[in-house]
Design a protein around this motif. Structure first.
Motif, mmCIF file in Angstrom:
data_model
loop_
_atom_site.group_PDB
_atom_site.id
_atom_site.type_symbol
_atom_site.label_atom_id
_atom_site.label_comp_id
_atom_site.label_asym_id
_atom_site.label_seq_id
_atom_site.Cartn_x
_atom_site.Cartn_y
_atom_site.Cartn_z
ATOM 1 N N GLN A 89 55.713 36.518 33.139
ATOM 2 C CA GLN A 89 55.651 35.172 33.700
ATOM 3 C C GLN A 89 54.626 34.296 32.979
ATOM 4 O O GLN A 89 54.770 33.074 32.917
ATOM 5 C CB GLN A 89 55.299 35.226 35.188
ATOM 6 N N ASN A 90 53.596 34.909 32.439
ATOM 7 C CA ASN A 90 52.546 34.156 31.746
ATOM 8 C C ASN A 90 52.928 33.779 30.322
ATOM 9 O O ASN A 90 52.316 32.878 29.749
ATOM 10 C CB ASN A 90 51.235 34.948 31.756
ATOM 11 N N ARG A 91 53.939 34.408 29.751
ATOM 12 C CA ARG A 91 54.427 34.061 28.405
ATOM 13 C C ARG A 91 55.442 32.936 28.565
ATOM 14 O O ARG A 91 56.633 33.157 28.678
ATOM 15 C CB ARG A 91 55.063 35.292 27.745
ATOM 16 N N ARG A 92 54.943 31.698 28.547
ATOM 17 C CA ARG A 92 55.776 30.564 28.938
ATOM 18 C C ARG A 92 55.360 29.291 28.216
ATOM 19 O O ARG A 92 54.344 29.252 27.536
ATOM 20 C CB ARG A 92 55.658 30.348 30.442
ATOM 21 N N VAL A 93 56.159 28.243 28.437
ATOM 22 C CA VAL A 93 55.828 26.887 28.005
ATOM 23 C C VAL A 93 56.086 25.969 29.186
ATOM 24 O O VAL A 93 57.056 26.136 29.929
ATOM 25 C CB VAL A 93 56.680 26.453 26.787
ATOM 26 N N GLU A 94 55.190 25.010 29.372
ATOM 27 C CA GLU A 94 55.356 23.984 30.393
ATOM 28 C C GLU A 94 55.350 22.625 29.703
ATOM 29 O O GLU A 94 54.786 22.472 28.623
ATOM 30 C CB GLU A 94 54.218 24.061 31.416
#
Length: 177
Positions: free
Chosen positions: A160-165
């Motif tokens: 979940q922390n390997r992301r883009v916002e």
């Protein structure tokens, strides 16, 4: 496979732009943008100066910055909304994140690569490059812990922390005299 998919994505985008399907009429309003993105199934949050778009479907494999087809589909929908000329007073921050594995220096680079990959997808769909800023936050802003309460590895949390916002930031409006 990825290159073929990327070319298909770009071709589809160009067809949509030529036919006028991508030019939704929206006013330069945070609340309206919030409503449009929310109605299209995005998890969004309105702040004083921006709309934050959370993208759980755009997560990355460990040590990767490659997007999957679902990610391109979701980014196309976002770019369709942000392409609108009436949105030009807003800037777009694409913010990359990593899990806690790896050195700070490596994770900083990887988070920037993730943000750049998403920014390139938006740009290829017609969003003006001058509106986009990429930022890499490494593992500084986790959504969840990379460890369980017992101190063990939490693979779901790391994923979940390997992301883009994406943050759509609106220009400050000066108060009337």
């Amino acid at each position: 496979m990825i290159k073929l998919s990327r070319y298909s994505f770009v071709s589809f985008t160009l067809i949509m732009l030529v036919t006028g399907c991508a030019n939704n009429i929206i006013k330069n309003s945070k609340s309206e943008l919030y409503g449009i993105l929310n109605s299209k199934g995005f998890s969004v949050k309105e702040t004083d100066s921006s709309i934050l778009i959370y993208l759980p479907e755009i997560s990355f494999a460990f040590d990767s910055y490659v997007l999957n087809e679902r990610a391109y589909d979701r980014l196309f929908i976002i770019s369709e909304v942000l392409y609108n000329p009436e949105m030009v007073s807003s800037s777009i921050n694409v913010e990359g994140h990593t899990d806690s594995r790896g050195s700070d220096k490596y994770n900083e680079k990887l988070s920037l690569l993730r943000a750049r990959t998403v920014a390139e997808a938006l740009i290829s769909s017609g969003v003006n490059i001058d509106r986009i800023t990429i930022r890499g936050f490494s593992n500084k802003h986790p959504l969840v812990s990379d460890e369980t309460q017992e101190g063990g590895d939490n693979p779901e949390g790391r994923a979940q922390n390997r992301r883009v916002e994406i943050a759509v930031v609106f220009a400050e409006e000066s108060a009337p005299p």
